[in-house]
Design an enzyme around this catalytic site. Structure first.
Site, short mmCIF file in Angstrom:
data_model
loop_
_atom_site.label_atom_id
_atom_site.label_comp_id
_atom_site.label_asym_id
_atom_site.label_seq_id
_atom_site.Cartn_x
_atom_site.Cartn_y
_atom_site.Cartn_z
N TYR A 1 -13.95 -2.08 10.10
CA TYR A 1 -12.56 -1.58 10.05
C TYR A 1 -11.88 -1.82 11.40
O TYR A 1 -10.77 -2.36 11.46
CB TYR A 1 -12.59 -0.09 9.71
CG TYR A 1 -11.23 0.58 9.64
CD1 TYR A 1 -10.46 0.51 8.48
CD2 TYR A 1 -10.72 1.29 10.73
CE1 TYR A 1 -9.21 1.14 8.41
CE2 TYR A 1 -9.48 1.92 10.66
CZ TYR A 1 -8.73 1.84 9.51
OH TYR A 1 -7.50 2.45 9.45
N ILE B 1 -4.63 10.42 10.55
CA ILE B 1 -3.48 10.97 9.83
C ILE B 1 -3.99 11.59 8.53
O ILE B 1 -4.89 11.01 7.88
CB ILE B 1 -2.47 9.83 9.49
CG1 ILE B 1 -2.07 9.02 10.73
CG2 ILE B 1 -1.23 10.40 8.77
CD1 ILE B 1 -1.34 9.77 11.82
N ALA C 1 -12.66 -3.92 13.74
CA ALA C 1 -12.51 -5.37 14.02
C ALA C 1 -11.32 -5.93 13.25
O ALA C 1 -10.54 -6.73 13.77
CB ALA C 1 -13.79 -6.10 13.64
N LYS D 1 -8.68 -4.28 12.32
CA LYS D 1 -7.45 -3.76 12.93
C LYS D 1 -7.16 -4.45 14.27
O LYS D 1 -6.00 -4.68 14.61
CB LYS D 1 -7.54 -2.24 13.10
CG LYS D 1 -7.54 -1.48 11.77
CD LYS D 1 -6.31 -1.79 10.92
CE LYS D 1 -6.09 -0.80 9.79
NZ LYS D 1 -4.93 -1.16 8.95
N GLY E 1 0.82 -1.21 0.00
CA GLY E 1 0.00 0.00 0.00
C GLY E 1 0.85 1.26 0.00
O GLY E 1 0.46 2.29 0.56
N ALA E 2 2.01 1.19 -0.64
CA ALA E 2 2.97 2.30 -0.56
C ALA E 2 2.78 3.34 -1.67
O ALA E 2 3.61 4.23 -1.82
CB ALA E 2 4.40 1.76 -0.59
N VAL F 1 -2.82 -7.43 -2.16
CA VAL F 1 -2.27 -8.27 -1.08
C VAL F 1 -3.25 -9.33 -0.59
O VAL F 1 -2.84 -10.29 0.06
CB VAL F 1 -1.79 -7.42 0.12
CG1 VAL F 1 -0.61 -6.55 -0.26
CG2 VAL F 1 -2.92 -6.58 0.72
N SER G 1 -4.53 0.32 13.76
CA SER G 1 -5.18 1.63 13.92
C SER G 1 -5.58 1.76 15.38
O SER G 1 -5.89 0.75 16.03
CB SER G 1 -6.42 1.73 13.04
OG SER G 1 -7.24 2.81 13.47
N1 LIG Z 1 -5.00 7.71 7.68
C1 LIG Z 1 -5.30 7.35 8.89
O1 LIG Z 1 -5.86 8.12 9.67
C2 LIG Z 1 -4.99 5.98 9.40
C3 LIG Z 1 -5.10 5.75 10.77
C4 LIG Z 1 -4.80 4.49 11.27
C5 LIG Z 1 -4.42 3.50 10.41
N2 LIG Z 1 -4.33 3.74 9.08
C6 LIG Z 1 -3.91 2.64 8.22
O2 LIG Z 1 -2.73 3.02 7.55
C7 LIG Z 1 -2.67 2.30 6.31
C8 LIG Z 1 -2.44 3.28 5.18
O3 LIG Z 1 -3.56 4.15 5.12
P1 LIG Z 1 -3.48 5.61 4.46
O4 LIG Z 1 -4.21 6.50 5.37
O5 LIG Z 1 -2.12 5.93 4.06
O6 LIG Z 1 -4.44 5.37 3.20
P2 LIG Z 1 -4.26 5.68 1.63
O7 LIG Z 1 -5.58 5.44 1.04
O8 LIG Z 1 -3.59 6.99 1.44
O9 LIG Z 1 -3.24 4.53 1.18
C9 LIG Z 1 -3.59 3.18 1.18
C10 LIG Z 1 -3.01 2.53 -0.06
O10 LIG Z 1 -3.26 1.11 0.01
C11 LIG Z 1 -3.58 0.68 -1.29
N3 LIG Z 1 -4.35 -0.56 -1.24
C12 LIG Z 1 -5.66 -0.72 -0.91
N4 LIG Z 1 -6.01 -2.00 -1.00
C13 LIG Z 1 -4.90 -2.69 -1.40
C14 LIG Z 1 -4.66 -4.04 -1.68
N5 LIG Z 1 -5.63 -4.95 -1.55
N6 LIG Z 1 -3.41 -4.40 -2.07
C15 LIG Z 1 -2.42 -3.48 -2.21
N7 LIG Z 1 -2.62 -2.17 -1.96
C16 LIG Z 1 -3.85 -1.78 -1.56
C17 LIG Z 1 -4.37 1.81 -1.90
O11 LIG Z 1 -4.38 1.74 -3.32
C18 LIG Z 1 -3.65 3.05 -1.36
O12 LIG Z 1 -2.65 3.51 -2.26
C19 LIG Z 1 -3.98 1.52 6.19
O13 LIG Z 1 -3.78 0.19 6.63
C20 LIG Z 1 -4.88 2.26 7.14
O14 LIG Z 1 -5.92 1.45 7.62
C21 LIG Z 1 -4.60 4.95 8.54
#
Ligand SMILES: NC(=O)c1ccc[n+]([C@@H]2O[C@H](COP(=O)([O-])OP(=O)(O)OC[C@H]3O[C@@H](n4cnc5c(N)ncnc54)[C@H](O)[C@@H]3O)[C@@H](O)[C@H]2O)c1
Length: 244
Positions: free
Chosen positions: A151, A184, A153, A155, A9-10, A60, A138
């Site tokens: 979501y 974030i 659950a 996490k 997810g980078a 993934v 999360s």
């Molecule tokens: N932003 C927040 O507030 C926050 C808080 C806590 C946890 N998180 C977690 O951090 C992680 C990143 O989130 P983010 O906020 O950067 O979101 P984001 O949407 O900016 O990035 C997530 C990326 O994951 C990719 N993705 C989605 N499903 C995928 C799959 N099946 N295989 C490969 N790639 C996939 C998407 O295309 C996207 O580029 C996530 O796991 C999210 O749940 C985010």
């Protein structure tokens, strides 16, 4: 051989910031994302800065894609020494309205995806008696979230998986931890309703959402030898939303 990391997810947000930070830390980085273009853009951004990076698009939650992502990393950089399971999605629904398909997709991406990628990298890490796995959970997995039960659950499941795997493999040289960010500033959070965002911002002791780079700093620490005693932990860069 230089250390090598896979970041799932980078292509966006937190995963992108982690990939860039790990490249600065000296890792060769395999940049995975479901979106081909996003993965390639981040990989070329890193390469342009002079570090080593390669893109590998893929889902993934698919067994075949997880295998291909891992193989791409091994082909490019040798055995993976660091795995960051960061790919994620969000979807908002009251529990009463939650569709089975949305529940299943949430668990597929977060839990099955973390499981499949970890299964792939673990054998070589155990053989080398060295490796680090960091799962992005999360803070909602610790306290729950309105309209986000699926979501939260998923996490929580990641936190349970992290603790259990850490108990199994730490004595064999592999450190497993989780990071549970608070809200974030990323496209994922901006997809939530303005009401949700305003309510959450008002609750935060720090008074602001975090930036992706602030989560990447926590990941960089956990990946480093400075975190040698951190095993099965869930670190919380969360603006004070959750205090444990
Ligand atoms: N932003 C927040 O507030 C926050 C808080 C806590 C946890 N998180 C977690 O951090 C992680 C990143 O989130 P983010 O906020 O950067 O979101 P984001 O949407 O900016 O990035 C997530 C990326 O994951 C990719 N993705 C989605 N499903 C995928 C799959 N099946 N295989 C490969 N790639 C996939 C998407 O295309 C996207 O580029 C996530 O796991 C999210 O749940 C985010």
């Amino acid at each position: 051989m230089m250390p090598s990391a896979i970041v799932t997810g980078a292509g966006s947000g937190i995963g992108r910031a982690i990939a860039i930070r790990l490249a600065e830390d000296g890792y060769a980085v395999l940049v995975n994302d479901l979106k081909v273009q996003a993965a390639e853009t981040v990989a070329s951004e890193i390469s342009t800065s002079g570090a080593k990076a390669q893109a590998a698009a893929g889902d993934v939650s698919s067994e075949a894609d997880a295998a291909a992502i891992h193989q791409a990393a091994v082909d490019a950089f040798g055995d993976t020494t660091l795995l960051i399971n960061c790919a994620g999605i969000v979807h908002q629904s009251l529990f009463e309205d939650l569709e089975v398909a949305d529940f299943d997709r949430m668990f597929a991406v977060h839990v099955r995806g973390t499981f499949l990628m970890t299964k792939r990298v673990l054998p070589a890490m155990l053989a080398a008696r060295s490796g680090v796995i960091i799962n992005i959970a999360s803070q909602l997995g610790q306290v729950g979230g309105i309209e986000l039960s699926h979501y939260a659950a998923a996490k929580s499941a990641i936190i349970g998986l992290t603790k259990s795997l850490a108990r199994e493999v730490s004595s064999r040289g592999v450190r497993v931890n989780a990071v549970a960010p608070g809200p974030i500033n990323t496209p994922l959070v901006r997809a939530l309703s303005p009401e949700w965002q305003a309510r959450k911002a008002a609750e935060l002791p720090l008074g602001r959402f975090g930036e992706p780079e602030e989560v990447a700093a926590t990941v960089s620490f956990l990946a480093s030898p400075a975190a040698s005693l951190f095993v099965g932990q869930t670190l919380g860069p969360n603006s004070g939303d959750v205090m444990l």
